[in-house]
Motif scaffolding. Structure first.
Motif, PDB file in Angstrom:
ATOM      1  N   ALA A  37      24.864  46.925  35.440  1.00  0.00           N
ATOM      2  CA  ALA A  37      25.522  47.303  34.184  1.00  0.00           C
ATOM      3  C   ALA A  37      26.882  47.928  34.462  1.00  0.00           C
ATOM      4  O   ALA A  37      27.857  47.662  33.758  1.00  0.00           O
ATOM      5  CB  ALA A  37      24.630  48.263  33.403  1.00  0.00           C
ATOM      6  N   ALA A  38      26.926  48.772  35.545  1.00  0.00           N
ATOM      7  CA  ALA A  38      28.200  49.394  35.898  1.00  0.00           C
ATOM      8  C   ALA A  38      29.228  48.346  36.335  1.00  0.00           C
ATOM      9  O   ALA A  38      30.410  48.426  35.993  1.00  0.00           O
ATOM     10  CB  ALA A  38      27.982  50.415  37.013  1.00  0.00           C
ATOM     11  N   GLU A  39      28.754  47.349  37.123  1.00  0.00           N
ATOM     12  CA  GLU A  39      29.674  46.304  37.584  1.00  0.00           C
ATOM     13  C   GLU A  39      30.162  45.461  36.411  1.00  0.00           C
ATOM     14  O   GLU A  39      31.330  45.062  36.353  1.00  0.00           O
ATOM     15  CB  GLU A  39      28.984  45.405  38.619  1.00  0.00           C
ATOM     16  CG  GLU A  39      28.546  46.126  39.898  1.00  0.00           C
ATOM     17  CD  GLU A  39      29.710  46.771  40.628  1.00  0.00           C
ATOM     18  OE1 GLU A  39      30.873  46.389  40.372  1.00  0.00           O
ATOM     19  OE2 GLU A  39      29.468  47.690  41.429  1.00  0.00           O
ATOM     20  N   GLU A  40      29.254  45.178  35.460  1.00  0.00           N
ATOM     21  CA  GLU A  40      29.669  44.391  34.296  1.00  0.00           C
ATOM     22  C   GLU A  40      30.693  45.162  33.459  1.00  0.00           C
ATOM     23  O   GLU A  40      31.650  44.577  32.940  1.00  0.00           O
ATOM     24  CB  GLU A  40      28.450  44.038  33.451  1.00  0.00           C
ATOM     25  CG  GLU A  40      27.516  43.037  34.108  1.00  0.00           C
ATOM     26  CD  GLU A  40      26.304  42.708  33.255  1.00  0.00           C
ATOM     27  OE1 GLU A  40      25.777  41.601  33.382  1.00  0.00           O
ATOM     28  OE2 GLU A  40      25.882  43.582  32.471  1.00  0.00           O
ATOM     29  N   THR A  41      30.496  46.492  33.361  1.00  0.00           N
ATOM     30  CA  THR A  41      31.475  47.319  32.647  1.00  0.00           C
ATOM     31  C   THR A  41      32.810  47.289  33.360  1.00  0.00           C
ATOM     32  O   THR A  41      33.879  47.212  32.741  1.00  0.00           O
ATOM     33  CB  THR A  41      30.956  48.764  32.549  1.00  0.00           C
ATOM     34  OG1 THR A  41      29.699  48.764  31.862  1.00  0.00           O
ATOM     35  CG2 THR A  41      31.949  49.640  31.792  1.00  0.00           C
ATOM     36  N   PHE A  42      32.747  47.337  34.729  1.00  0.00           N
ATOM     37  CA  PHE A  42      33.978  47.285  35.521  1.00  0.00           C
ATOM     38  C   PHE A  42      34.724  45.971  35.290  1.00  0.00           C
ATOM     39  O   PHE A  42      35.940  45.954  35.059  1.00  0.00           O
ATOM     40  CB  PHE A  42      33.631  47.437  37.012  1.00  0.00           C
ATOM     41  CG  PHE A  42      34.750  47.068  37.944  1.00  0.00           C
ATOM     42  CD1 PHE A  42      34.738  45.851  38.609  1.00  0.00           C
ATOM     43  CD2 PHE A  42      35.819  47.915  38.142  1.00  0.00           C
ATOM     44  CE1 PHE A  42      35.769  45.498  39.448  1.00  0.00           C
ATOM     45  CE2 PHE A  42      36.854  47.577  38.985  1.00  0.00           C
ATOM     46  CZ  PHE A  42      36.831  46.351  39.643  1.00  0.00           C
ATOM     47  N   ILE A  43      33.968  44.860  35.317  1.00  0.00           N
ATOM     48  CA  ILE A  43      34.603  43.552  35.111  1.00  0.00           C
ATOM     49  C   ILE A  43      35.201  43.466  33.716  1.00  0.00           C
ATOM     50  O   ILE A  43      36.313  42.978  33.519  1.00  0.00           O
ATOM     51  CB  ILE A  43      33.568  42.428  35.326  1.00  0.00           C
ATOM     52  CG1 ILE A  43      33.125  42.396  36.809  1.00  0.00           C
ATOM     53  CG2 ILE A  43      34.153  41.072  34.947  1.00  0.00           C
ATOM     54  CD1 ILE A  43      31.993  41.422  37.073  1.00  0.00           C
ATOM     55  N   GLN A  44      34.439  43.966  32.716  1.00  0.00           N
ATOM     56  CA  GLN A  44      34.936  43.902  31.346  1.00  0.00           C
ATOM     57  C   GLN A  44      36.195  44.749  31.186  1.00  0.00           C
ATOM     58  O   GLN A  44      37.124  44.375  30.464  1.00  0.00           O
ATOM     59  CB  GLN A  44      33.837  44.389  30.390  1.00  0.00           C
ATOM     60  CG  GLN A  44      34.118  44.081  28.924  1.00  0.00           C
ATOM     61  CD  GLN A  44      34.171  42.587  28.664  1.00  0.00           C
ATOM     62  OE1 GLN A  44      33.329  41.850  29.131  1.00  0.00           O
ATOM     63  NE2 GLN A  44      35.163  42.146  27.924  1.00  0.00           N
ATOM     64  N   SER A  45      36.219  45.907  31.900  1.00  0.00           N
ATOM     65  CA  SER A  45      37.390  46.784  31.791  1.00  0.00           C
ATOM     66  C   SER A  45      38.631  46.119  32.359  1.00  0.00           C
ATOM     67  O   SER A  45      39.746  46.343  31.896  1.00  0.00           O
ATOM     68  CB  SER A  45      37.121  48.100  32.518  1.00  0.00           C
ATOM     69  OG  SER A  45      37.032  47.895  33.921  1.00  0.00           O
ATOM     70  N   THR A  92      44.385  41.142  33.908  1.00  0.00           N
ATOM     71  CA  THR A  92      44.287  39.687  34.066  1.00  0.00           C
ATOM     72  C   THR A  92      45.331  38.944  33.245  1.00  0.00           C
ATOM     73  O   THR A  92      45.266  37.724  33.124  1.00  0.00           O
ATOM     74  CB  THR A  92      42.877  39.208  33.653  1.00  0.00           C
ATOM     75  OG1 THR A  92      42.636  39.575  32.306  1.00  0.00           O
ATOM     76  CG2 THR A  92      41.821  39.812  34.554  1.00  0.00           C
ATOM     77  N   ASN A  93      46.257  39.688  32.676  1.00  0.00           N
ATOM     78  CA  ASN A  93      47.346  39.022  31.961  1.00  0.00           C
ATOM     79  C   ASN A  93      48.111  38.118  32.911  1.00  0.00           C
ATOM     80  O   ASN A  93      48.307  38.454  34.086  1.00  0.00           O
ATOM     81  CB  ASN A  93      48.297  40.045  31.348  1.00  0.00           C
ATOM     82  CG  ASN A  93      47.680  40.736  30.137  1.00  0.00           C
ATOM     83  OD1 ASN A  93      46.633  40.307  29.639  1.00  0.00           O
ATOM     84  ND2 ASN A  93      48.316  41.793  29.659  1.00  0.00           N
ATOM     85  N   GLN A  94      48.528  36.974  32.438  1.00  0.00           N
ATOM     86  CA  GLN A  94      49.238  36.003  33.258  1.00  0.00           C
ATOM     87  C   GLN A  94      50.670  36.494  33.479  1.00  0.00           C
ATOM     88  O   GLN A  94      51.510  36.429  32.586  1.00  0.00           O
ATOM     89  CB  GLN A  94      49.231  34.627  32.586  1.00  0.00           C
ATOM     90  CG  GLN A  94      49.548  33.490  33.506  1.00  0.00           C
ATOM     91  CD  GLN A  94      48.394  33.192  34.448  1.00  0.00           C
ATOM     92  OE1 GLN A  94      47.323  33.747  34.292  1.00  0.00           O
ATOM     93  NE2 GLN A  94      48.629  32.346  35.429  1.00  0.00           N
ATOM     94  N   VAL A  95      50.935  37.023  34.676  1.00  0.00           N
ATOM     95  CA  VAL A  95      52.267  37.551  35.003  1.00  0.00           C
ATOM     96  C   VAL A  95      53.202  36.385  35.310  1.00  0.00           C
ATOM     97  O   VAL A  95      52.856  35.485  36.073  1.00  0.00           O
ATOM     98  CB  VAL A  95      52.198  38.519  36.204  1.00  0.00           C
ATOM     99  CG1 VAL A  95      53.578  39.064  36.516  1.00  0.00           C
ATOM    100  CG2 VAL A  95      51.222  39.648  35.902  1.00  0.00           C
ATOM    101  N   SER A 153      37.707  34.437  30.179  1.00  0.00           N
ATOM    102  CA  SER A 153      36.630  35.162  29.513  1.00  0.00           C
ATOM    103  C   SER A 153      35.449  35.290  30.455  1.00  0.00           C
ATOM    104  O   SER A 153      35.191  34.420  31.282  1.00  0.00           O
ATOM    105  CB  SER A 153      36.195  34.445  28.232  1.00  0.00           C
ATOM    106  OG  SER A 153      35.726  33.147  28.537  1.00  0.00           O
ATOM    107  N   ILE A 154      34.741  36.392  30.337  1.00  0.00           N
ATOM    108  CA  ILE A 154      33.573  36.646  31.171  1.00  0.00           C
ATOM    109  C   ILE A 154      32.411  35.805  30.672  1.00  0.00           C
ATOM    110  O   ILE A 154      32.099  35.782  29.478  1.00  0.00           O
ATOM    111  CB  ILE A 154      33.187  38.133  31.143  1.00  0.00           C
ATOM    112  CG1 ILE A 154      34.320  38.990  31.731  1.00  0.00           C
ATOM    113  CG2 ILE A 154      31.898  38.360  31.925  1.00  0.00           C
ATOM    114  CD1 ILE A 154      34.640  38.677  33.164  1.00  0.00           C
ATOM    115  N   GLN A 155      31.772  35.092  31.601  1.00  0.00           N
ATOM    116  CA  GLN A 155      30.604  34.297  31.248  1.00  0.00           C
ATOM    117  C   GLN A 155      29.366  35.179  31.238  1.00  0.00           C
ATOM    118  O   GLN A 155      29.115  35.916  32.176  1.00  0.00           O
ATOM    119  CB  GLN A 155      30.400  33.159  32.250  1.00  0.00           C
ATOM    120  CG  GLN A 155      31.476  32.098  32.195  1.00  0.00           C
ATOM    121  CD  GLN A 155      31.186  30.963  33.151  1.00  0.00           C
ATOM    122  OE1 GLN A 155      30.271  31.032  33.940  1.00  0.00           O
ATOM    123  NE2 GLN A 155      31.984  29.926  33.068  1.00  0.00           N
TER     124      GLN A 155
END
Length: 576
Positions: free
Chosen positions: A252-260, A267-270, A303-305
């Motif tokens: 759950a912590a890792e999923e929160t990290f990925i979502q954050s 992850t904006n396209q620079v 987007s996160i799968q």
């Protein structure tokens, strides 16, 4: 602090005690005898020497308790071994689990949980935990986290490549423009290129930092995955259950990290671009700089799968098309006269088709125009064939207890996977093969690590076929003339039975709307069943050329239906 010291031990002390317990026979130690243990009993929470192991195996009180060799027990992750199976406060075995506090309890602990309404017998929770659908979902969640980390890494690496390519384009544009201006602009040009490099390096540094973090996260999750196999094989049920609870929190912590990461703009396209100074077209004396290096950050479509989200979306899509409104148009007939006993057919990318011939032990691939592409012989019995991506197909084999993976590019056998049962109908889903396992019901095998999980224990007939959509499975029973829909826990949702319409159903497939297509071997027809199993319609009959139709396949991307007779002919239809 006093309560903490009374309840728990320091990790170093616990490790020392566990090492001692593992190495020495606990029964003999109580008798002041020093003997090395050979097995570990989790119920007794102690090691046993060879002699005590034999007594343990025949004693009425302990003969049902499972033991594991010490060498294998020590392979378990440290955090699994350190999980206590008895209450440290009361020194009694855990018998209950409090869902409100997410913790195990002994009988004496109940006094402090008087207001809790979710106390459950812990033996019911841990029963068959390693083969349960919950454990399967747990493994899938781990796999999903790793996949999302890899996708994040790929996304950032692609941005690095884009930045590098843009840098080259801008540099070339700068130099081309420089040809048309006076030599006194050399310094301005060099300054601007230097700025470009600095900007690109700065943005690269940000992305590289994120990639390093993602790689560390991926490594941690992979380590957990590697431990799962050992836990699954050797850990006691309780320790397995409690370990799952601990790891679920980490996930759950890792999923929160990925979502954050995805919401923070990381992850904006620079992008970088170049704007020429229009003053260059004027007198060179007034030009003060060559141009500007502009950094822009555009949100990407990453987007996160999440498996549960995808399943929910699929479920919400039912139904969108009524079975009464579907129309069929014959696209082509395929001559399969060179094949005897066609048991399976499947549509492949590029409008190709593949057929399996169980009697001749071969598969044959046809081009889109119906001509032969290639065939593979002598791979043993070939029952059902399914496309699994990566230019590969999986072929079940019936009683030979193996599933063959065929490389469509190289036209050869890639590998054979050994299973523990008969295997007939098969469907591919999310990196797994779900297949009809005869007396063992429905089983699923991971193509990643080849672990097998039971889905349903209901016995299936030899010629059973299966298909899947979302959180539902559909399978046929040719002897009982029935089609059944169940979930991934094996719970039956509905059963269709009407011998006047459908006899000896074999091949089965499903479209994007949940409509189920079934080949009736004795009734020489194809019947479509509504998603709720309550309504049906005959789509094809002997008037359309069906003679003992055995197999069919619906392509969800092209809305095409391939139907194969047992002998001589197959048909490809467009469905609208």
């Amino acid at each position: 602090m006093e309560q903490t010291s009374a309840v728990g031990l320091a990790v170093s002390d616990l490790s020392r005690i566990m090492a001692t317990n593992c190495s020495n026979c606990g029964v003999c130690e109580n008798l002041q005898i020093n003997k090395h243990s050979v097995v570990w009993c989790s119920d007794c929470d102690e090691g046993l020497c060879e002699e005590c192991k034999n007594h343990h195996a025949v004693s009425k009180a302990s003969k049902s308790q499972e033991t594991v060799y010490i060498a294998e027990y020590k392979k378990l992750p440290t955090e699994v071994i350190h999980i206590a199976q008895t209450c440290k406060l009361h020194n009694e075995k855990f018998e209950l689990f409090c869902r409100d506090h997410d913790c195990p309890c002994c009988k004496k602990c109940v006094n402090s949980h008087n207001d809790c309404k979710s106390l459950t017998d812990i033996n019911e929770l841990i029963k068959n935990i390693k083969t349960s659908n919950a454990f399967y979902e747990f493994e899938q969640n781990l796999l999903e986290v790793v996949e999302n980390i890899k996708r994040l890494s790929t996304n950032r690496k692609e941005n690095l490549t884009l930045l590098e390519n843009k840098k080259r384009e801008i540099e070339a544009e700068i130099k081309q423009t420089r040809i048309h201006v006076n030599h006194h602009l050399d310094k301005l040009q060099d300054d601007l290129i230097e700025k470009l490099v600095r900007v690109e390096q700065k943005e690269n540094s940000k992305i590289e930092k994120l990639l390093t973090t993602l790689k560390k996260k991926e490594s941690d999750i992979i380590e957990v995955q590697e431990n799962i196999a050992s836990i699954k094989q050797h850990a006691p049920e309780l320790q397995t259950f409690l370990t799952m609870k601990n790891i679920e929190k980490d996930i759950a912590a890792e999923e929160t990290f990925i979502q954050s990461i995805t919401t923070s703009g990381s992850t904006n396209q620079v992008n970088i671009s170049f704007q020429i100074n229009k003053s260059l077209q004027q007198i060179s004396a007034i030009v003060q700089k060559f141009g500007e290096i502009i950094v822009s950050s555009d949100p990407c479509d990453f987007s996160i799968q999440k498996r549960k989200d995808r399943q929910a979306q699929i479920m919400l899509a039912f139904p969108t098309r009524n079975i009464d409104n579907l129309t069929l148009k014959l696209q082509k007939r395929i001559n399969t006269a060179g094949l005897s006993n066609v048991h399976s057919c499947a549509l492949l990318p590029g409008d190709r088709m593949v057929f399996s011939c169980t009697k001749q032990h071969k598969i044959k691939v046809f081009k889109s125009d119906g001509s032969k592409d290639f065939q593979i012989k002598k791979i043993g019995p070939t029952f059902n064939v399914v496309f699994i991506g990566d230019d590969s197909i999986a072929v079940t084999s019936g009683y030979t207890y193996q599933i063959n993976i065929i490389d469509l590019k190289k036209h050869k056998l890639k590998k054979s996977i050994q299973v523990d049962s008969y295997n007939s109908g098969v469907v591919y889903k999310d990196g797994h093969l779900i297949y009809c396992a005869g007396s063992k019901g429905l089983q699923t095998i991971s193509l990643n690590d080849e672990t097998i999980t039971n889905v349903s224990n209901s016995e299936l007939r030899d010629y059973a076929y299966v298909t899947a959509l979302g959180d539902k499975l559909f399978y046929t029973d040719y002897r009982n003339h029935s089609v059944t829909c169940c979930d991934y826990h094996g719970n039956i949702l509905w059963t269709f039975y009407d011998p006047s319409v459908l006899m000896s159903p074999l091949g089965i497939s499903v479209d994007n709307d949940g409509n189920v297509y079934v080949a009736g071997n004795y009734t020489n027809n194809v019947v479509i069943i509504s998603p709720d199993g309550q309504r049906y319609r005959q789509l094809l009959s002997s008037d359309d050329g069906l003679r003992n139709p055995w197999s069919l396949d619906y392509d969800k991307s092209t809305n095409e239906l391939l139907v194969a007779n047992r002998f001589n002919e197959a048909f490809l239809f467009d469905i609208k």
